[in-house]
Design a protein around this motif. Structure first.
Motif, PDB file in Angstrom:
ATOM      1  N   LYS A 100       0.729  -1.183   0.057  1.00  0.00           N
ATOM      2  CA  LYS A 100       0.075  -0.074   0.030  1.00  0.00           C
ATOM      3  C   LYS A 100       0.944   1.213  -0.120  1.00  0.00           C
ATOM      4  N   ILE A 101       2.086   1.431   0.540  1.00  0.00           N
ATOM      5  CA  ILE A 101       2.980   2.346   0.510  1.00  0.00           C
ATOM      6  C   ILE A 101       3.161   2.787  -0.792  1.00  0.00           C
ATOM      7  N   HIS A 102       3.406   1.656  -1.685  1.00  0.00           N
ATOM      8  CA  HIS A 102       4.123   1.767  -3.204  1.00  0.00           C
ATOM      9  C   HIS A 102       2.885   2.496  -3.849  1.00  0.00           C
ATOM     10  N   ARG A 103       1.519   1.804  -3.657  1.00  0.00           N
ATOM     11  CA  ARG A 103       0.473   2.528  -4.296  1.00  0.00           C
ATOM     12  C   ARG A 103       0.182   3.943  -3.983  1.00  0.00           C
ATOM     13  N   PHE A 104       0.410   4.347  -2.732  1.00  0.00           N
ATOM     14  CA  PHE A 104       0.269   5.481  -2.204  1.00  0.00           C
ATOM     15  C   PHE A 104       1.130   6.566  -3.142  1.00  0.00           C
ATOM     16  N   ILE A 105       2.284   6.040  -3.216  1.00  0.00           N
ATOM     17  CA  ILE A 105       3.612   6.803  -3.850  1.00  0.00           C
ATOM     18  C   ILE A 105       2.894   6.793  -5.365  1.00  0.00           C
ATOM     19  N   GLN A 106       2.629   5.876  -6.054  1.00  0.00           N
ATOM     20  CA  GLN A 106       2.083   5.946  -7.361  1.00  0.00           C
ATOM     21  C   GLN A 106       0.988   6.813  -7.481  1.00  0.00           C
ATOM     22  N   LEU A 107      -0.082   6.957  -6.379  1.00  0.00           N
ATOM     23  CA  LEU A 107      -1.165   7.856  -6.522  1.00  0.00           C
ATOM     24  C   LEU A 107      -0.295   9.306  -6.424  1.00  0.00           C
ATOM     25  N   ILE A 108       0.390   9.660  -5.729  1.00  0.00           N
ATOM     26  CA  ILE A 108       0.918  11.052  -5.726  1.00  0.00           C
ATOM     27  C   ILE A 108       1.432  11.347  -7.182  1.00  0.00           C
ATOM     28  N   ARG A 109       2.296  10.537  -7.656  1.00  0.00           N
ATOM     29  CA  ARG A 109       2.903  10.584  -8.996  1.00  0.00           C
ATOM     30  C   ARG A 109       1.616  10.997  -9.967  1.00  0.00           C
ATOM     31  N   ASP A 110       0.644  10.009 -10.232  1.00  0.00           N
ATOM     32  CA  ASP A 110      -0.263   9.878 -11.045  1.00  0.00           C
ATOM     33  C   ASP A 110      -1.410  10.949 -11.142  1.00  0.00           C
ATOM     34  N   TYR A 111      -1.572  11.754 -10.033  1.00  0.00           N
ATOM     35  CA  TYR A 111      -2.703  12.761  -9.903  1.00  0.00           C
ATOM     36  C   TYR A 111      -2.003  13.905  -9.239  1.00  0.00           C
ATOM     37  N   PRO A 112      -1.058  14.582 -10.119  1.00  0.00           N
ATOM     38  CA  PRO A 112      -0.413  15.743  -9.547  1.00  0.00           C
ATOM     39  C   PRO A 112      -1.229  17.184  -9.314  1.00  0.00           C
ATOM     40  N   ASP A 113      -2.783  16.828  -9.789  1.00  0.00           N
ATOM     41  CA  ASP A 113      -3.602  18.070  -9.518  1.00  0.00           C
ATOM     42  C   ASP A 113      -4.041  17.808  -7.954  1.00  0.00           C
ATOM     43  N   THR A 114      -3.679  16.713  -7.298  1.00  0.00           N
ATOM     44  CA  THR A 114      -4.212  16.616  -5.918  1.00  0.00           C
ATOM     45  C   THR A 114      -2.954  16.520  -4.944  1.00  0.00           C
ATOM     46  N   LYS A 115      -3.370  17.176  -3.785  1.00  0.00           N
ATOM     47  CA  LYS A 115      -2.206  17.253  -2.821  1.00  0.00           C
ATOM     48  C   LYS A 115      -2.611  16.082  -1.880  1.00  0.00           C
ATOM     49  N   PHE A 116      -1.905  14.913  -1.764  1.00  0.00           N
ATOM     50  CA  PHE A 116      -2.236  13.606  -0.939  1.00  0.00           C
ATOM     51  C   PHE A 116      -1.444  13.578   0.428  1.00  0.00           C
ATOM     52  N   SER A 117      -2.079  13.354   1.287  1.00  0.00           N
ATOM     53  CA  SER A 117      -1.365  12.946   2.617  1.00  0.00           C
ATOM     54  C   SER A 117      -1.765  11.585   3.162  1.00  0.00           C
ATOM     55  N   CYS A 118      -1.048  11.138   4.245  1.00  0.00           N
ATOM     56  CA  CYS A 118      -1.526   9.948   4.936  1.00  0.00           C
ATOM     57  C   CYS A 118      -1.318  10.232   6.414  1.00  0.00           C
ATOM     58  N   LEU A 119      -1.503   9.106   7.061  1.00  0.00           N
ATOM     59  CA  LEU A 119      -1.509   8.856   8.717  1.00  0.00           C
ATOM     60  C   LEU A 119      -0.283   7.994   8.787  1.00  0.00           C
ATOM     61  N   LEU A 120       0.338   8.616  10.225  1.00  0.00           N
ATOM     62  CA  LEU A 120       1.509   7.666  10.759  1.00  0.00           C
ATOM     63  C   LEU A 120       1.100   7.589  12.347  1.00  0.00           C
ATOM     64  N   ASP A 121       1.541   6.443  12.847  1.00  0.00           N
ATOM     65  CA  ASP A 121       1.487   6.229  14.167  1.00  0.00           C
ATOM     66  C   ASP A 121       2.751   5.427  15.094  1.00  0.00           C
ATOM     67  N   ASN A 122       3.785   5.192  14.209  1.00  0.00           N
ATOM     68  CA  ASN A 122       4.951   4.748  14.838  1.00  0.00           C
ATOM     69  C   ASN A 122       6.346   4.923  13.822  1.00  0.00           C
ATOM     70  N   ALA A 123       7.412   4.651  14.575  1.00  0.00           N
ATOM     71  CA  ALA A 123       8.552   4.801  13.931  1.00  0.00           C
ATOM     72  C   ALA A 123       8.900   3.905  12.704  1.00  0.00           C
ATOM     73  N   VAL A 124       8.221   2.736  12.888  1.00  0.00           N
ATOM     74  CA  VAL A 124       8.483   1.793  11.877  1.00  0.00           C
ATOM     75  C   VAL A 124       8.012   2.171  10.551  1.00  0.00           C
ATOM     76  N   SER A 125       6.779   2.557  10.477  1.00  0.00           N
ATOM     77  CA  SER A 125       6.068   3.077   9.349  1.00  0.00           C
ATOM     78  C   SER A 125       6.452   4.265   8.775  1.00  0.00           C
ATOM     79  N   LEU A 126       7.246   5.096   9.726  1.00  0.00           N
ATOM     80  CA  LEU A 126       7.729   6.286   9.346  1.00  0.00           C
ATOM     81  C   LEU A 126       8.973   6.019   8.533  1.00  0.00           C
ATOM     82  N   LYS A 127       9.938   4.965   8.985  1.00  0.00           N
ATOM     83  CA  LYS A 127      10.976   4.836   8.136  1.00  0.00           C
ATOM     84  C   LYS A 127      10.553   4.132   6.732  1.00  0.00           C
TER      85      LYS A 127
END
Length: 374
Positions: A100-127
């Motif tokens: 899902k991380i790579h799908r999210f990155i692809q979203l950001i690339r494919d839809y430049p008219d939209t500013k995307f953000s997501c959630l984090l709650d731990n250091a492992v996911s952050l890295k």
């Protein structure tokens, strides 16, 4: 007579053209709900509606045209639907993990008219997210997800949350935008009880927010709440609000939150397919056609059979005791108001449109799929 008081607003004159079970939307009532939402907040830029309820591009575009430019969602498909609509600002209120991380990155690339953000709650996911973003040559906007009592995801709103936010702010590849807090555990009928529980959640949010500012970091954007606590956050100027159910409304929220006067704008249509015994009828509205997570009597309310008692439900059938001499015949239409509309919508590929009490077309429930393109 207004739509609020017109008792037969839901009737469909050409219902014989609609196979059942079917999901139906009433666009005029949806439009009115958007107006009512806007009138309940002092600044439209503080609205960030959740699209999980409708999952539909036409409704999304109605909100964009009404001046709502920020949205929240829970899946990559919902995010992509919003990208297709060129929604300016989209928060994926979910922590992407694994593919899902790579799908999210692809979203950001494919839809430049939209500013995307997501959630984090731990250091492992952050890295993991920061590494994927750096590899793609991007900076991903993130919100720290706070657990304010629902105990589903998020970090407790204490000093550890502040430390994690500081870590996000220092990590290359990500950009700390703010705080997210969903208080879905607060759904009491009593507004006084809701307010008491809400204050506890708000206190946690404010503590983390103040400590972040005291640490010298930019003031976080705060995204908080759902429908039950929307009136409370709406009165608090520094919060973006994320109601979702308002757009279609349902019997559950209609009964529980009388202070929020939205119009029910979606129904499930079913037909009598069998009659057995005195007062017993069977309709074609099974588990696959209306959200079935609640106990049997709390799944659907029939507007034209309000006294019907529920006997049993299976995948394709719902058996009712409609009372002796109920008058129903084989083929008669029942108009069902779902208790929980969000998962009900997700059971259907399309929704028929009802305008001036006639079927006038259909809309696709685009984001019910787990994948659209990405």
């Amino acid at each position: 007579m207004t739509r609020e008081t017109q008792e037969d607003w839901y009737l469909i004159s050409n219902a014989d053209q609609l196979d059942s079970p079917a999901l139906v939307f009433y666009p005029d009532r949806i439009a009115e709900n958007i107006v009512r939402l806007k009138n309940r907040i002092n600044d439209i830029t503080r609205l960030r509606p959740h699209v999980k309820t409708h999952k539909n591009p036409e409704i999304t575009n109605m909100m964009i045209e009404a001046g709502i430019h920020k949205f929240k969602c829970a899946t990559i498909a919902e995010s992509e639907m919003l990208g297709i609509c060129k929604a300016p600002d989209v928060l994926l209120a979910y922590q992407p993990v694994g593919p899902k991380i790579h799908r999210f990155i692809q979203l950001i690339r494919d839809y430049p008219d939209t500013k995307f953000s997501c959630l984090l709650d731990n250091a492992v996911s952050l890295k993991a997210i920061a590494a994927a973003a750096a590899e793609a040559g991007l900076t991903v906007d993130v919100f720290l997800d706070l657990n304010v009592g629902m105990n589903r995801t998020g970090i407790a709103p204490d000093e550890n949350a502040v430390l994690l936010y500081q870590q996000i702010s220092a990590e290359p590849g990500v950009n700390a935008l703010g705080l997210h807090a969903y208080d879905g555990h607060i759904h009491d009928d009593s507004m006084d009880v809701r307010k008491e529980k809400w204050q506890l959640a708000l206190d946690g949010i404010l503590y983390v927010n103040q400590e972040i500012i005291a640490a010298g970091l930019p003031k976080p954007v705060v995204v908080a709440g759902g429908t039950p606590t929307f009136p409370l956050y709406a009165a608090f100027d520094d919060v973006e609000c994320s109601p979702g159910t308002f757009i279609l409304w349902d019997k559950g929220y209609q009964d529980a939150f009388a202070e929020q006067e939205y119009l029910t704008a979606a129904l499930v249509i079913s037909r009598v397919i069998s009659i057995s015994g005195s007062g017993t009828i069977t309709v074609d509205l099974g588990h696959k056609s209306v959200a079935a997570e609640n106990e049997l009597p709390r799944r659907v309310y029939f507007l034209n059979a309000p006294q019907a008692k529920f006997i049993g439900q299976s995948e394709e059938h719902l058996v009712l005791d409609a009372g002796a001499d109920n008058g129903f015949e084989i083929g008669d239409v029942l108009y069902g108001l779902p208790i929980h509309i969000c998962p009900t919508v997700a059971l259907y590929g399309t929704a028929a449109l009802v305008q001036d009490q006639e079927i006038s077309g259909e809309w696709k429930i685009t984001a019910r799929e787990r994948k659209i393109n990405i």
